[in-house]
Structures are given as structure tokens and as C-alpha cells.
Design a protein around this motif. Sequence first.
Motif, PDB file in Angstrom:
ATOM      1  N   TYR A 119      72.849  55.313 -26.247  1.00 35.01           N
ATOM      2  CA  TYR A 119      71.915  54.932 -27.307  1.00 35.01           C
ATOM      3  C   TYR A 119      70.547  54.697 -26.692  1.00 35.01           C
ATOM      4  CZ  TYR A 119      72.097  50.021 -25.780  1.00 35.01           C
ATOM      5  OH  TYR A 119      71.994  48.851 -25.055  1.00 35.01           O
ATOM      6  N   LYS A 120      69.550  54.562 -27.561  1.00 37.09           N
ATOM      7  CA  LYS A 120      68.202  54.227 -27.098  1.00 37.09           C
ATOM      8  C   LYS A 120      67.505  53.385 -28.156  1.00 37.09           C
ATOM      9  CE  LYS A 120      63.912  56.042 -25.184  1.00 37.09           C
ATOM     10  NZ  LYS A 120      63.216  57.205 -24.599  1.00 37.09           N
ATOM     11  N   ILE A 121      66.645  52.499 -27.690  1.00 34.32           N
ATOM     12  CA  ILE A 121      65.824  51.682 -28.583  1.00 34.32           C
ATOM     13  C   ILE A 121      64.420  52.287 -28.640  1.00 34.32           C
ATOM     14  CG2 ILE A 121      64.915  49.393 -29.084  1.00 34.32           C
ATOM     15  CD1 ILE A 121      67.960  49.511 -29.092  1.00 34.32           C
ATOM     16  N   TYR A 122      63.973  52.600 -29.855  1.00 31.27           N
ATOM     17  CA  TYR A 122      62.612  53.101 -30.067  1.00 31.27           C
ATOM     18  C   TYR A 122      61.801  51.995 -30.747  1.00 31.27           C
ATOM     19  CZ  TYR A 122      64.806  57.626 -29.188  1.00 31.27           C
ATOM     20  OH  TYR A 122      65.511  58.660 -28.627  1.00 31.27           O
ATOM     21  N   TYR A 123      60.541  51.880 -30.358  1.00 28.79           N
ATOM     22  CA  TYR A 123      59.680  50.826 -30.886  1.00 28.79           C
ATOM     23  C   TYR A 123      58.604  51.431 -31.781  1.00 28.79           C
ATOM     24  CZ  TYR A 123      61.803  47.784 -27.390  1.00 28.79           C
ATOM     25  OH  TYR A 123      62.690  47.070 -26.638  1.00 28.79           O
ATOM     26  N   THR A 124      58.416  50.847 -32.948  1.00 27.37           N
ATOM     27  CA  THR A 124      57.313  51.269 -33.809  1.00 27.37           C
ATOM     28  C   THR A 124      56.038  50.548 -33.381  1.00 27.37           C
ATOM     29  OG1 THR A 124      57.530  49.514 -35.470  1.00 27.37           O
ATOM     30  CG2 THR A 124      58.974  51.446 -35.711  1.00 27.37           C
ATOM     31  N   ASN A 125      54.911  50.972 -33.941  1.00 26.90           N
ATOM     32  CA  ASN A 125      53.636  50.337 -33.615  1.00 26.90           C
ATOM     33  C   ASN A 125      53.592  48.868 -34.027  1.00 26.90           C
ATOM     34  OD1 ASN A 125      52.510  52.627 -32.424  1.00 26.90           O
ATOM     35  ND2 ASN A 125      51.783  53.414 -34.399  1.00 26.90           N
ATOM     36  N   GLN A 126      54.417  48.511 -35.000  1.00 33.56           N
ATOM     37  CA  GLN A 126      54.462  47.118 -35.446  1.00 33.56           C
ATOM     38  C   GLN A 126      55.572  46.329 -34.751  1.00 33.56           C
ATOM     39  OE1 GLN A 126      54.083  46.403 -39.667  1.00 33.56           O
ATOM     40  NE2 GLN A 126      52.982  48.343 -40.004  1.00 33.56           N
ATOM     41  N   GLY A 127      56.177  46.960 -33.736  1.00 32.44           N
ATOM     42  CA  GLY A 127      57.153  46.235 -32.924  1.00 32.44           C
ATOM     43  C   GLY A 127      58.571  46.238 -33.454  1.00 32.44           C
ATOM     44  N   THR A 128      58.845  46.999 -34.512  1.00 32.74           N
ATOM     45  CA  THR A 128      60.219  47.093 -35.009  1.00 32.74           C
ATOM     46  C   THR A 128      61.054  47.902 -34.017  1.00 32.74           C
ATOM     47  OG1 THR A 128      59.441  47.014 -37.281  1.00 32.74           O
ATOM     48  CG2 THR A 128      61.678  47.833 -36.932  1.00 32.74           C
ATOM     49  N   ARG A 129      62.232  47.390 -33.721  1.00 31.91           N
ATOM     50  CA  ARG A 129      63.116  48.036 -32.741  1.00 31.91           C
ATOM     51  C   ARG A 129      64.150  48.892 -33.480  1.00 31.91           C
ATOM     52  NH1 ARG A 129      65.324  42.732 -29.992  1.00 31.91           N
ATOM     53  NH2 ARG A 129      65.659  42.389 -32.229  1.00 31.91           N
ATOM     54  N   ILE A 130      64.092  50.192 -33.253  1.00 33.85           N
ATOM     55  CA  ILE A 130      65.015  51.140 -33.892  1.00 33.85           C
ATOM     56  C   ILE A 130      66.075  51.535 -32.870  1.00 33.85           C
ATOM     57  CG2 ILE A 130      65.224  53.287 -35.197  1.00 33.85           C
ATOM     58  CD1 ILE A 130      63.261  51.363 -36.468  1.00 33.85           C
ATOM     59  N   GLY A 131      67.303  51.110 -33.085  1.00 36.90           N
ATOM     60  CA  GLY A 131      68.403  51.457 -32.189  1.00 36.90           C
ATOM     61  C   GLY A 131      69.133  52.688 -32.705  1.00 36.90           C
ATOM     62  N   VAL A 132      69.186  53.742 -31.887  1.00 37.57           N
ATOM     63  CA  VAL A 132      69.802  55.007 -32.299  1.00 37.57           C
ATOM     64  C   VAL A 132      70.940  55.338 -31.340  1.00 37.57           C
ATOM     65  CG1 VAL A 132      69.412  57.436 -32.861  1.00 37.57           C
ATOM     66  CG2 VAL A 132      67.552  55.771 -33.151  1.00 37.57           C
ATOM     67  N   LEU A 133      72.121  55.588 -31.905  1.00 38.84           N
ATOM     68  CA  LEU A 133      73.327  55.880 -31.136  1.00 38.84           C
ATOM     69  C   LEU A 133      73.933  57.188 -31.636  1.00 38.84           C
ATOM     70  CD1 LEU A 133      76.064  53.379 -30.124  1.00 38.84           C
ATOM     71  CD2 LEU A 133      76.758  55.361 -31.464  1.00 38.84           C
ATOM     72  N   GLY A 134      74.519  57.967 -30.739  1.00 34.67           N
ATOM     73  CA  GLY A 134      75.124  59.236 -31.135  1.00 34.67           C
ATOM     74  C   GLY A 134      76.615  59.294 -30.845  1.00 34.67           C
ATOM     75  N   LEU A 135      77.347  60.044 -31.686  1.00 36.33           N
ATOM     76  CA  LEU A 135      78.780  60.287 -31.493  1.00 36.33           C
ATOM     77  C   LEU A 135      79.097  61.719 -31.879  1.00 36.33           C
ATOM     78  CD1 LEU A 135      80.292  57.060 -33.125  1.00 36.33           C
ATOM     79  CD2 LEU A 135      80.254  57.584 -30.670  1.00 36.33           C
TER      80      LEU A 135
END
Length: 450
Positions: A121-137
Motif C-alpha cells: 500500500y501507499k499513503i498519498y497526501y493532498t495539498n490540504q494534508g488529507t492522507r489517502i491510503g491505497v492498497l491493492g489485491l
Amino acid sequence: MEKIHIFHTNDFHSHLEHWPRIQGFLKEQREYYQSKGDENFLFDIGDFIDRWHPYTEATKGRGNIELLNQCGYTAVTIGNNEGVNLPHHDLDHLYDEAKFDVLNANLYKANGDFPDWVKPYKIYYTNQGTRIGVLGLTAYFNHLYNLLGWEITEPISELEKWLEPLRKEADVIILLSHLGITDDEKIAAHFPEIDVILGAHTHHVLEKGKVVDQTLIGAAGKFGHFVGHMTIHVNKEKVVTKKEAILYDFMEIPAPQKEEEQINDFLEKGKELLNQQVTILQEPLLSDPFHETNFSRLLCKALRDWCQTDCAMINAGLLLGSLSGVVTIYDLLHICPHPINPCIVKVTGEELEKIILETKGEELPYREIKGLGFRGTVLGVFVYEGIQFENDRILINQTVLDYEKTYTFALPDMFTFGHFFKEVLPHKHKEYLLPEFLRDLLKWELENQQ
């Protein structure tokens, strides 16, 4: 309120005739939302490649990866067309030049480590600091992955394991799921902390998504017929307040300039790279889905010889055209584009008779097949090697079939996935011979004859 836009594709299967239009549309959409100050991400959910297309076959998928690079994808997960339809070396180097992340939590090397090109998985950050966690299967074809030197683990157990850190590290959780709609719905019901599931594998179409409990599921069909778009609304406390999903129909997307020229360029590049001579035929090899021909007999002989079995069987519909004169690797792909592997099963004479009698059904040759690796239209008549018929008797290599004897039997793997010969084959041990496809066996047989 922050708006986060998620664009997604899945099960493209190298239908590059749709790519110029989709690529232009995605670039335009992402530029538009960037100009508004909205965050946007772009994901592919697997099976972007398919070796039926000459450009994909010639580059072993790396040409497709360059297309994803040009479009600015954020991350992808792999599907079975990447995972089990490429030899180990080719998959291991498929993403060497990728400018995006490959996220897959249940694919490992044989030693239990993740490949260098994979993250769970990876955590992506938006400009406003929101943390988007994306995981694959990806789908759990463990036996086939093992035969190719990989280790694939049960996806739900991996999901449980990796959700634990994700809950702590992410404000929004997105699952890239090449598992199919049934598993996606079960996951949504059992893991409400997942905000969005982007689905694939079963080619389902969810025009406005599907909400299961608190999770929004999206999927965009197959072959580039649709492009998916989700919008996630997040408040200043980093809580998701609203989720929406839509699909854009390919037919309603404006065509770019020189679309046909771009499509033809993919084809011609592939043909040029595959223009390698295999043999020169003295007599044409003819195909006919509804009659046994010299070509269908040749393919069946190649299957038996490769597998070294007592007997073999194919369906004539596997051959989509005839060959004559100079034969190239492109020609073999053109007439046999299926990612279908040879398979060996051991059956008793009684079981073999049941299979053979079933193949004699009058309607079976006309049955249209979709999926199972088959890239043709109709099944066609069945053709045999090492099996003869004499006065209503079945002979194996000129000897009357013995009910009690065990025979080794070679056949295309598409018949072993539970959709055919259900009285016998589902319960049998199958020996799949990977990574060779049927066209590789044809090439081998033609070279041997030369």
C-alpha cells in the motif's frame, strides 16, 4: 470542504483501439480539476495488458506501461493477465520503466519477500494534508503463480493484515481490487473502514457505483468501454462526508485528431516487431471451426507431443485463420491469440469415454465462448490425437479403450476451469504447463517439421 477526484480504468485487455480517446479524455479531465484546485488521482485495477494485441505481445507488455506513464497514472494493481500470462522474467521486469506505483499486498517472491517493484500500500497526501491510503489485491490463482515462481497469498487475510496500519496512517482508504464483484461486496460488508473499492476482474459495470454498508464500489466494465470517476468530499476534520460515482461512456467521448492513425500505429509497430520467420509452408494449413482440417490436426499433434501423453484433444475454434507460404510469429499470434496453456490430466478409460461422448454433442461446436482465455467466437468441433473411432468403439492408439486403465490426456486449460465436462474434470488433479501458450506449441511443431 475538500473534493478529491478518483479516475479509474480496469480490464482494458490491450484494446488499444480505445486508448487514444481515453488518454486524451483523462488528460483533459485531470487538467480541468487541477485548474479548479481539486485533488485528483488516476488508478488502473489490472488486466491493462493482454497478449492478443501485437504491440503487447512484441513488447511483453512494456509498451503498455509506457502508455500508462504518458497518461500520468498514480498507481496500478496487477490482474491475472499481468500475473499469470507472462513468464516470470517478463513480469519481474514489466514495470522497470514505470513512473507510477504498483500496489499489491498478496504477491510475493518465492522466498516470501515482495518483489522490488511492489508495495502492499501507499499513503498519498493532498495539498490540504488529507492522507489517502491505497492498497491493492489480485485474484488468488495460487497454483498458477506457483508454477511461474511466484507466491500469491489469500487476499482477504492480507487485507486484514494491512488494514491495521492503514487505519492509523490514513484518513481515506481506497482498495484497488482485481478480485471480482462478489468478493468486493463481501469486503465492503465486513470492512466498513474502507471508503472506496475500485473493482475489476469480472468485467462488471456500475454506472453510479454501488453502496454496500458504508463503502462505495466502482467498476468500469471492460476493454475501455467506460472510464470511472469518483468524487470524495472530506471536511476539515478529515472525515468523509459524501461519495459519488459516475462512468463516462467511451462512445460519448470526443475522438482526438488522427485517432485512426494512432490506433493503426500500435498495430503496425507490433506487426513489425513480430515479423520473424518461423517456417515456409509447402502446402497451406487450413482452418475451419466446423470441420477437422490438416491445421487442427497439427495443433492437436503439437499438444500431444509437447505434453507426451497417451492422447490429446482440442477444439477447432481455437484456430482463427489459415496459414500459407512464409509464416511469421505475427501470423501465429493472429490465428491463435489465446492466452491458453496446455494441461495434462490422468483419467480412467471410463472417464475418458464420458468426456469424448460429451464432445460429440450436436450443439457444442456452435456454442459461443467468452472468457476462459478464449479469444475466438465459437467452440468448433473437437479434434483428437491418439483417439480413434471404429464401429462405435473408442480406440486409444489403435487399442480398444480399457475402462479400468489410466490414461494421460492433454487438452487446452480452458476446459479445466469448471465450465466443461463437469462430471469428470473438476475433481481431477491438473498439471498446467506454463508459461507456453498454444501458439508457442504451434511454433515448436512447425520448426520441428522444418
